[in-house]
Design a protein around this motif. Structure first.
Motif, mmCIF file in Angstrom:
data_model
loop_
_atom_site.group_PDB
_atom_site.id
_atom_site.type_symbol
_atom_site.label_atom_id
_atom_site.label_comp_id
_atom_site.label_asym_id
_atom_site.label_seq_id
_atom_site.Cartn_x
_atom_site.Cartn_y
_atom_site.Cartn_z
ATOM 1 N N TYR A 18 45.596 43.566 34.508
ATOM 2 C CA TYR A 18 44.765 44.476 35.312
ATOM 3 C C TYR A 18 43.359 44.435 34.740
ATOM 4 C CZ TYR A 18 42.837 48.715 37.377
ATOM 5 O OH TYR A 18 42.043 49.607 38.046
ATOM 6 N N GLN A 19 42.353 44.294 35.619
ATOM 7 C CA GLN A 19 40.962 44.230 35.215
ATOM 8 C C GLN A 19 40.198 45.411 35.810
ATOM 9 O OE1 GLN A 19 39.486 40.444 36.518
ATOM 10 N NE2 GLN A 19 40.657 39.281 34.987
ATOM 11 N N THR B 200 46.069 41.262 38.672
ATOM 12 C CA THR B 200 46.089 39.796 38.713
ATOM 13 C C THR B 200 47.473 39.303 38.341
ATOM 14 O OG1 THR B 200 45.366 39.620 36.400
ATOM 15 C CG2 THR B 200 43.653 39.596 38.099
ATOM 16 N N GLN C 179 50.187 38.229 33.820
ATOM 17 C CA GLN C 179 49.921 39.376 34.681
ATOM 18 C C GLN C 179 48.985 40.342 33.953
ATOM 19 O OE1 GLN C 179 53.567 41.093 36.182
ATOM 20 N NE2 GLN C 179 54.655 39.144 35.949
ATOM 21 N N SER D 197 44.813 38.035 43.176
ATOM 22 C CA SER D 197 44.098 39.168 42.602
ATOM 23 C C SER D 197 43.815 40.150 43.721
ATOM 24 C CB SER D 197 42.792 38.713 41.945
ATOM 25 O OG SER D 197 42.061 39.812 41.463
ATOM 26 N N SER D 198 44.140 41.432 43.483
ATOM 27 C CA SER D 198 43.960 42.433 44.538
ATOM 28 C C SER D 198 43.829 43.801 43.898
ATOM 29 C CB SER D 198 45.142 42.414 45.520
ATOM 30 O OG SER D 198 45.021 43.460 46.472
ATOM 31 N N LEU E 277 48.634 35.357 37.560
ATOM 32 C CA LEU E 277 48.186 33.970 37.494
ATOM 33 C C LEU E 277 49.259 33.112 36.826
ATOM 34 C CD1 LEU E 277 44.532 34.636 36.231
ATOM 35 C CD2 LEU E 277 45.311 34.391 38.605
ATOM 36 N N ILE F 185 49.362 41.853 45.791
ATOM 37 C CA ILE F 185 49.327 40.584 45.049
ATOM 38 C C ILE F 185 50.592 39.767 45.284
ATOM 39 C CG2 ILE F 185 47.869 41.563 43.244
ATOM 40 C CD1 ILE F 185 50.311 41.652 41.452
#
Length: 469
Positions: A111-112, A129, A109, A328-329, A131, A335
């Motif tokens: 954050y971007q 995110t 998990q 991803s949101s 994944l 998400i």
């Protein structure tokens, strides 16, 4: 003659089928009784062939102090605790080795935050995110299972090592206990000898003062008395050395204050006990199933077989399943919406073609380890037979020696009394009298030593036969 063409696909499947046939072969089962040397039907030094071997030996000595010390040592000894920890570690290693048979799933998990420039305009955006990654090797040929089996067998061998350590510790405590008792008795014998020689010294000194004997006789008596005092000091030093060693075996601080639980002091033994009269050693073939070190060596041989099997199956194709997915949101709440998730699954077949000789080297390495484990098992088994035969034969000779020394003690005590009377009557020289005292002390000391050796040998025999405490 027209040329023949072979279908590459058919050749590949034929090769894989051949590899599959080789890979599915399991190692030949091992027989613990398949020894490289001829084991006898009966012990050469024991006449009780049909009786089962002794299973518990501690109670046979009928010594509550010994029993209590051994039980305390089996709880508090630090080396034994280390052996127990090695068993736990080996069991967890088996869990690790078998983990590859199960799917491996991970979730990441994050954050971007990113910034872009397009057409002279800049924009920033952020996204949460979540994944996951999935990988699973289908153990079609049993390669991973063979490695797991090897680790599990090693864990069982570690358990047998722990059992062997328990037996060894109990034997060492018992032998140290008997050595401690002997040392105390040796000190008591030396102290009594000094007391007796002191009487002779007073006698010779009185005769010297009256002019009835030479100064040389007095010097010889005093010299002999000083030597006896030195022997007593050595005996008392042996007591403290053995006592501290016994305390260390018990996991206690070596302050030379041996105590039993519920008492202030370990009472010194007034005499060494006689070994239990009856002993059955069973059949030699039973030893391979009783001795924990022999059992552990055989299990390590089986573990080596399993590792060789795993190395050979590494040449076969590996079937794997892989998967990945996530969402991803920009909004954290979105998400978890299943409609926003994306995923993919894939199945693959990987066949090693060229590894620089690594796989073949691992096979040859494990073949050598199998030979090492096989010969180690033979060595451990042969040594077990030797220890039993040696202890059985030694007991008969030690009993003969003990009887002879018991007779020697009686004779030297009688000769010492006669020598004292003869010296008082002026019939013998002082050297003859002193020799009688030295002979008495030496005979008593040797008799105590062989009594303790007889007890130690009996414990060695119990240990050699395996079984329980």
């Amino acid at each position: 003659m027209p040329a023949k063409f072979y279908c590459p696909t058919l050749w590949i499947f034929s090769a894989l089928a051949a590899l599959w046939a080789v890979g599915c072969e399991s190692p030949a089962p091992r027989d613990a009784k398949a020894l490289a040397f001829q084991a006898p039907q009966h012990w050469s030094s024991n006449g009780h062939f049909a009786e089962p071997a002794v299973t518990g030996w501690l109670q046979a000595f009928n010594d509550t102090g010994l029993t209590e010390l051994v039980n305390a040592g089996l709880i508090d000894n630090f080396d034994l605790k280390s052996a127990a920890a090695r068993v736990d570690a080996a069991r967890e290693q088996a869990v690790i080795a078998g983990s590859g048979r199960w799917p491996q799933l991970s979730l990441a998990q994050g954050y971007q935050r990113a910034k872009t420039n397009a057409g002279g305009e800049s924009s920033e955006y952020g996204a949460f995110t979540a994944l996951f990654n999935l990988s699973w090797e289908l153990d079609v040929w049993g390669r991973i299972k063979a490695g797991q089996q090897a680790a599990e067998t090693d864990a069982e061998a570690a358990g047998d090592d722990f059992h062997a350590a328990q037996l060894s510790l109990a034997a060492r405590i018992a032998q140290a206990y008997f050595e401690f008792s002997e040392a105390q008795l040796q000190a008591a014998v030396a102290a009594q000898s000094i007391k007796d020689r002191g009487v002779i010294a007073d006698l010779v000194r009185g005769r010297f003062n009256k002019g009835l004997t030479r100064g040389l006789d007095l010097r010889l008596v005093l010299t002999d008395l000083a030597n006896a005092e030195a022997q007593l000091a050595q005996a008392r030093n042996d007591v403290q050395l053995i006592g501290r060693r016994l305390q260390a075996l018990l996991g206690r601080y070596p302050d030379n204050q041996l105590r039993q639980s519920g008492s202030n002091q370990l009472d010194p033994a007034l005499s060494l006990p006689q070994p239990p009269p009856s002993l059955t050693a069973g059949l030699p073939a039973e030893l391979l199933e009783r001795r924990p070190d022999v059992i552990a060596a055989f299990k390590r041989l089986r573990a080596a077989d399993s590792r060789l099997e795993s190395a050979e199956k590494a040449l076969l194709p590996r079937v794997t399943l892989t998967g990945a997915g996530g969402a991803s949101s920009a909004a954290l709440t979105e998400i978890i919406d299943p409609r926003a998730a994306a995923w993919n699954l894939a199945a693959g077949l990987a066949q090693p073609l060229f590894t620089g000789g690594r796989l073949q080297g691992e096979i040859r390495f494990n073949e050598a380890k199998v030979q090492e484990a096989f010969n180690q098992y033979q060595s451990v088994a042969l040594n077990a037979f030797r220890e039993v035969e040696q202890a059985l034969a030694a007991e008969a000779w030690l009993r003969t020696q003990e009887q002879a020394l018991r007779e020697a003690v009686q004779q030297t005590e009688a000769s010492r009394k006669l020598a004292v009377y003869s010296y008082r009557q002026g019939l013998i020289e002082i050297l003859t009298l002193l020799d009688s005292y030295r002979s008495t002390l030496n005979a008593q000391s040797a008799h105590l030593a062989v009594q303790r050796q007889l007890l130690n040998n009996r414990i060695n025999l119990y240990l050699a036969l395996g079984g329980g405490v």
